[in-house]
Write a protein that holds these residues in place. Sequence first.
Motif, mmCIF file in Angstrom:
data_model
loop_
_atom_site.group_PDB
_atom_site.id
_atom_site.type_symbol
_atom_site.label_atom_id
_atom_site.label_comp_id
_atom_site.label_asym_id
_atom_site.label_seq_id
_atom_site.Cartn_x
_atom_site.Cartn_y
_atom_site.Cartn_z
ATOM 1 N N GLY A 280 -61.503 75.879 34.168
ATOM 2 C CA GLY A 280 -60.048 75.671 34.073
ATOM 3 C C GLY A 280 -59.658 74.245 34.426
ATOM 4 N N LYS A 281 -60.342 73.680 35.445
ATOM 5 C CA LYS A 281 -60.043 72.299 35.857
ATOM 6 C C LYS A 281 -60.419 71.310 34.754
ATOM 7 C CE LYS A 281 -60.599 72.763 40.895
ATOM 8 N NZ LYS A 281 -61.387 72.297 42.054
ATOM 9 N N TYR A 282 -61.568 71.555 34.108
ATOM 10 C CA TYR A 282 -62.016 70.662 33.037
ATOM 11 C C TYR A 282 -61.100 70.759 31.814
ATOM 12 C CZ TYR A 282 -66.302 69.040 35.235
ATOM 13 O OH TYR A 282 -67.194 68.417 36.076
ATOM 14 N N VAL A 283 -60.673 71.971 31.508
ATOM 15 C CA VAL A 283 -59.739 72.171 30.375
ATOM 16 C C VAL A 283 -58.460 71.393 30.636
ATOM 17 C CG1 VAL A 283 -58.272 73.887 29.229
ATOM 18 C CG2 VAL A 283 -60.692 74.395 29.630
ATOM 19 N N SER A 284 -57.962 71.514 31.865
ATOM 20 C CA SER A 284 -56.735 70.819 32.242
ATOM 21 C C SER A 284 -56.923 69.303 32.180
ATOM 22 C CB SER A 284 -56.329 71.261 33.653
ATOM 23 O OG SER A 284 -55.238 70.518 34.107
ATOM 24 N N GLN A 285 -58.068 68.829 32.726
ATOM 25 C CA GLN A 285 -58.307 67.386 32.765
ATOM 26 C C GLN A 285 -58.507 66.803 31.364
ATOM 27 O OE1 GLN A 285 -61.795 64.816 34.583
ATOM 28 N NE2 GLN A 285 -60.574 65.636 36.257
#
Length: 329
Positions: A280-285
């Motif tokens: 989720g963090k990578y998708v957001s970033q």
Amino acid sequence: MGIYMKNIKEHIRLGQFKPVYLLYGSEGYLKRLYKDKLRTAILSDGNEMNYSYFEGKGVDTLKVKEAAETLPFFSEKRIIVIENSGLFKSQSDLADYIREMPETTHIVFVESEVDKRNRLYKAVKDLGTISEMNSMDEANLKLWVATLLKQEQKKITEESILYLLGKTGTDMDNISNEVEKLVCYTGDREIITSQDIEEVCTSQISGKIFIMVEAIGNRRQKQALDLYYDLLALKEKPMSIMFLISRQFNILLQVKNLLSLGFNNNAISDKTGLMPFIIGKYVSQSKNFTEKILKEALTYCIDMEEQVKTGRMQDSIAVELIIVKFSAA
């Protein structure tokens, strides 16, 4: 937990051991745990005179054989541990020897990498048990952390465990150390909170790089540079930082491409090898960068690396230029 780790547990429970074991892979914590379990179980009387240890490249196989041929002293078994020898990526006469060594001797090999075509590997596979020990998956890591804390009469929510893993990464030695710090920090208090984790747990360099790239993507140049200077103050090598920044850009490009192809977070986790809790963090970033910019950033990192290696630029300045160029408003 892999089937072969379960086999080793069963051998220990029954006190019935194979002549040889090979523990290999990237997870040092598990390899050490099972090496120690086997040693303790095979030396049931704790007689250290029946224990031999060899380590490093260039192990003298003649001395290994001499140790293996020595009868156990006031005991039924002798154990030899051979660690980080590289014997499974080279040739040696041990492949033939272990097929004829005394039944009283057991050998435990502990390695990082092996070649499955190697004669010794094939001999160990025929005679003994081979267990590949790499990082646990997310479900088992969460269970393991909860178990470690339960042994200390501590409780933690799943959300807090995920927060902890986000800071520590998946290396079990590192997680174990951070859990120990949490236990000491909370004293008699039963519940461990995310606030406790924030207070005492150290972010791995990869976690700091993640925050740095996030600052770059959000065009927060001062924050990104401050994080870089902090890493330099901690004696991190500029080229290691450059490698991790480049790796981060590469992962973000992969995530961005997979998103555009319609893959969900679970599928992205499978294809990239990233833990589900961090996807989720990578998708957001990834939304902070266009595909064009990510490709440009990767090319620029390669160019900077080349300039450093050919002596045209100082390594610390090269990394600074990468940060400045891609965090410019």
